[in-house]
Design a protein around this motif. Structure first.
Motif, short mmCIF file in Angstrom:
data_model
loop_
_atom_site.label_atom_id
_atom_site.label_comp_id
_atom_site.label_asym_id
_atom_site.label_seq_id
_atom_site.Cartn_x
_atom_site.Cartn_y
_atom_site.Cartn_z
N UNK A 1 -4.85 -5.82 -5.95
CA UNK A 1 -6.28 -5.54 -5.77
C UNK A 1 -6.64 -4.12 -6.16
N UNK A 2 -5.72 -3.20 -6.02
CA UNK A 2 -6.01 -1.82 -6.45
C UNK A 2 -6.09 -1.75 -7.96
N UNK B 1 -9.61 -3.08 -8.67
CA UNK B 1 -10.62 -2.05 -8.36
C UNK B 1 -10.55 -0.91 -9.38
N UNK C 1 -13.53 -11.99 -5.79
CA UNK C 1 -13.16 -10.65 -5.34
C UNK C 1 -13.71 -9.59 -6.30
N UNK D 1 -13.35 6.07 -7.42
CA UNK D 1 -12.57 6.71 -6.35
C UNK D 1 -11.50 7.63 -6.94
N UNK E 1 -8.11 6.16 -7.72
CA UNK E 1 -8.02 5.20 -8.82
C UNK E 1 -8.46 5.79 -10.16
N UNK F 1 -8.60 9.47 1.32
CA UNK F 1 -9.80 8.81 0.79
C UNK F 1 -10.29 7.73 1.76
N UNK G 1 -17.30 12.71 -4.62
CA UNK G 1 -17.39 11.47 -5.39
C UNK G 1 -18.24 10.41 -4.70
N UNK G 2 -18.39 10.54 -3.40
CA UNK G 2 -19.17 9.54 -2.64
C UNK G 2 -20.58 10.04 -2.33
N UNK H 1 -14.69 1.92 -0.94
CA UNK H 1 -13.96 1.05 -1.86
C UNK H 1 -13.38 -0.15 -1.09
N UNK I 1 -10.60 -1.66 -1.49
CA UNK I 1 -9.17 -1.52 -1.17
C UNK I 1 -8.95 -0.67 0.09
N UNK J 1 -5.15 -7.98 0.94
CA UNK J 1 -4.37 -7.77 -0.28
C UNK J 1 -2.91 -7.99 0.09
#
Lengths: 387, 387
Positions: A81-82, A85, A109, A236, A239, B85, B116-117, B236, B238, B259
Motif C-alpha cells: 500500500x505504501x 500511495x 483503495x 508525504x 514517500x 510523519x 508539507x501538510x 496519508x 498508510x 495493509x
C-alpha cells in the motif's frame, strides 16, 4: 543511582507453540529458504561500502523484473500500500484527475488514497470477474481527459489478469500517465514496463517474489519523472520520490540520507531478486503458467467452476473457484486449514461469499503443492458439514 | 508455450566478502542475537491465530517501554521517519500551528514534514549543545498558542537529552499537545509517557532496542486520540491512526485488514520487547547510564572535551566529543573503522566538523564495548596523519 517507579509493569511474553500452514492464499506466500537466511545477514550502515553495493544490486534486479531501463527505480520502505500511495501522491496533485479502472478491491483503495490528496477520481467499472477491453479504456480516456489512468495488472481479490500490452500508447495519445499495480502479478505473469509504456508501477515482495512484506518496489518512466521534477504539489515526505531518488542513487550522482533503510528487508529483497535472476523471468512465468494449468485441470476434474469465465482473463498466481451451491466458503477454508494445514482464502471485497481464492506462486508454484491443494479440496468436498 | 523476448537481461548479483564493523555510531545498532534469530521465524497471516497473539504481545511490550496505559499504541510499518510523519499528520491539519523546539537535525525534519501538510510552524531554537528550560518553552507556548509542541527527547545529531518531566502539564495548561521523538532515547533513558503528560510519541527499533529498522512504535494519549477521532483533515492512508487502530485492535473490538504487516519485523520487534521485559526498564536505563559514565571517564582521561557542556544534558546513548584542534573528523572515524573495525560517526547537521558521535546502546551498551571504543580512540589520537 536514580531509582524509578514504573506505572506499567513488564509483560510476560512467552513463546507459544503453533503450526504454520502452507501458505496457498493470494498472499503472503512462503519465503524461499535462501531469503529466510538472508534476513539474518549483518546490519550494515551507509558508512559501510557494502551498503551501496546492496542498493545497486537491488536496483539492477528491479530493472530486470520490471523490464525497464528507466532510472527512477527503487524500493519504498513499507508494504504494498505504501507503493500505491507513493505512485499516486508523487504523480498527481489536488484537482488533477485520476481515472480508475475498477474490477476489484485494490482499485477501490486507489480511490480512497487519491481522494485524500484532493485528486478528483472518475471510476469506470467492469464486472469483477472480467477485465477491460482497450477500446472501453480509450473511450473513457477520451471522454474524461484524466491526468492518469490507474489499473491493476493482476487482481488478487478476483483472480483476473488485465491485458496491458499497448495500453501505454493509448494513454499517452490522450496525454495520460499509465499507473499499474503489479503486486500479485509480477514475476508470475509476463510484464514489460518499457514495451507496454507503463509510467508508474509498484509491486510487493510477499507474493510471487516469495519474500517478506514491508518493502515495495516502484519504478517511474522518464515521462513520469519529468512530471515529478516539475510538479507544484508535495507528497508525504516519507514517500517523496524526488528525495528517495537521491538516497537510492537513481541518477548515479548522490547517495543522500533520507531515512534509515531496513537492512534485513534489503538483504531479503536482494535475495528474492537473485532467485528470479537465477531462474530467469521467462522460466518463472512458464513455471507459474504450468503449475496453474495443472491445478486448473484438477479443478475441472472435480467439476468445480472458475469464477472468471474467460481463460485468458485468469491470473497465473491466484485462482478463484466457485463452490457448489450451499457450501460456506469460510467453513470450507477453515476445514482445509485445520485438517490439511494448508491455508487457502475465502473471498474478499466483491468476491466475499462468491469464491475461494487459491494462490500458487513463488516458492509454492509447483505441481506438488498444486496437487496437495487439489487433494485437500477433494477431501473437503466430501464433508457434508461444510454445506 | 508463449515465448518472450526480454529487453533487460538478468543481472549477475554475486555475494561479495565484506567485514561488518561493530556498530558504535548513533544508530543503527547491532541486533540482539535472539532478534536475528526471530527474523527467520515463520511467516504467518491474519488467518492464523498466532498472528493476533504476536500483535497483542507487541502492544503490551510497547505500553511497557513507553510506560503508558493509553490504548492507541501500535507500530507503523516504516522507519522512524514514518513515525514522525504519523504523529504530525494525524494530529495537525492545514493552518494549525506546530511549535518546534529546535536544537538538532530531527526537529528540522519535523518542520519540513509539517510544512508539507499546510501546518504553520514556529521554530524556537536553543544552542545545539544545550536543552530547553521549561520556562523558555512556556513563554513560547503562551505567546504562540500552538496546537502542539514538538520536541526531541534524545537528539542523536548533538548528543543531548531534554528534560521532559512536567512538560505535558505545561503544554496542556496552554491547550497544546506534547509531541515527542524518542528514537534515540527510549529504553536507554528513563521515559514516562503518562506521568510526563506526553500526547504523541514515536521511537524506532534500530537504536537502544537493538532491532532492525523498518518498524516504528507510536503511542497517543486519550487527549490526542479524541482529536484524531474528531479531526477534519485526513492524513496519508498508510499512516492513518484511525484505521491502524482497527488493524492493531487497539480498542479490543476489531482486527481489520489495512495493509500487509511484515512478519519478520513483527517477530523481531516482539523479541526486542522480550529482551527489555526480561532485563526490566530500570536495569536497562542503569546499564546505559553506567556504560556511558565509564566511557566518559575514559574520555576525560584522554583530556578530550564533551560537545555538551552540562553533564545533565548529556544523552546516555550517544556521546558527542570534540577533538583537539586540527583533527579531521571524517578522517578520524574512517581510521577507526578501517584499523579497529569499529564504526563511530562524524557530526551531522549542526555538528558537522564539530564533533564525533559515539553510540553505546542496546546490545553494545557494555563496559567491554566502551573500552574497545576508548582504546581505538587513544590509538587514533597518536596518528599524526589524522591531523
Amino acid at each position: 543511582m536514580a531509582t524509578y517507579e514504573l506505572t506499567v509493569s513488564a509483560p510476560n511474553i512467552e513463546d507459544r507453540s503453533f503450526t504454520k500452514p502452507l501458505l496457498c492464499g493470494p498472499g503472503p506466500c512462503d519465503l524461499w529458504p535462501s531469503v529466510s537466511e538472508a534476513l539474518a545477514k549483518p546490519v550494515i550502515t551507509p558508512l559501510c561500502d557494502e551498503h551501496y553495493n546492496v542498493i545497486d544490486d537491488i536496483r539492477a534486479g528491479l530493472q530486470y523484473i520490471f523490464q525497464t531501463r528507466n532510472k527512477l527505480v527503487y524500493a519504498v520502505s513499507g508494504s504494498g500500500h505504501s507503493g500505491m500511495e507513493t505512485i499516486i501522491s508523487n504523480l498527481l496533485g489536488p484537482n488533477e484527475v485520476l481515472l480508475i479502472a475498477s474490477r476489484g478491491i485494490w482499485d477501490q483503495r486507489a480511490n480512497i488514497i487519491a481522494n485524500r490528496y484532493g485528486i478528483k477520481t472518475i471510476i469506470i467499472s467492469a464486472p469483477f470477474n472480467t477485465t477491460f477491453s482497450h477500446d472501453t479504456l480509450e473511450v473513457a480516456l477520451n471522454k474524461h481527459k484524466p491526468t492518469a489512468l490507474f489499473i491493476t495488472h493482476g487482481d488478487s481479490s478476483t483472480g483476473t489478469v488485465q491485458n496491458l500490452k499497448g495500453l501505454g500508447e493509448i494513454c499517452h495519445r490522450h496525454g495520460a500517465f499509465l499507473l499499474v499495480d503489479t503486486v500479485v502479478s509480477l514475476v508470475g505473469e509476463p510484464f514489460f514496463m518499457d514495451d507496454w509504456g507503463v509510467d508508474a508501477v509498484y509491486t510487493s515482495t510477499q507474493k510471487a517474489l516469495s519474500g517478506p512484506a514491508g518493502i515495495s518496489p516502484v519504478a517511474f518512466s522518464q515521462f513520469a519523472a519529468d512530471k515529478i521534477n516539475n510538479r507544484k504539489h508535495e507528497p508525504p515526505f516519507y514517500f517523496d520520490a524526488k528525495l528517495l531518488a537521491q538516497q537510492w542513487n537513481c541518477y548515479g550522482n548522490t547517495r543522500q540520507y533520507h531515512h534509515t533503510l531496513s537492512l534485513p528487508l534489503l538483504w531479503a529483497l536482494r535475495q528474492c531478486l537473485r532467485e528470479v535472476a537465477k531462474e530467469t523471468l521467462p522460466k518463472s512465468w512458464a513455471r507459474h503458467a504450468a503449475t496453474t494449468a495443472h491445478f486448473h485441470r484438477r479443478i475441472q476434474q472435480m467439476s468445480l467452476q472458475f469464477l472468471v469465465p474467460k481463460p485468458e482473463d485468469r491470473l497465473a498466481t491466484v485462482t478463484t473457484i466457485v463452490l457448489p451451491n450451499g457450501y460456506d466458503y469460510v467453513k470450507f477454508y477453515k476445514y482445509i486449514r485445520d485438517k490439511y494445514n494448508i491455508l487457502i482464502f475465502a473471498g474478499l471485497g466483491p468476491t466475499v461469499g462468491k469464491a475461494l481464492r487459491i494462490g500458487l506462486m513463488g516458492v509454492n508454484s509447483t505441481i506438488e503443492v498444486a496437487d496437495a491443494v487439489a487433494d485437500a479440496m477433494m477431501g473437503a468436498l466430501k464433508v457434508k458439514s461444510l454445506l
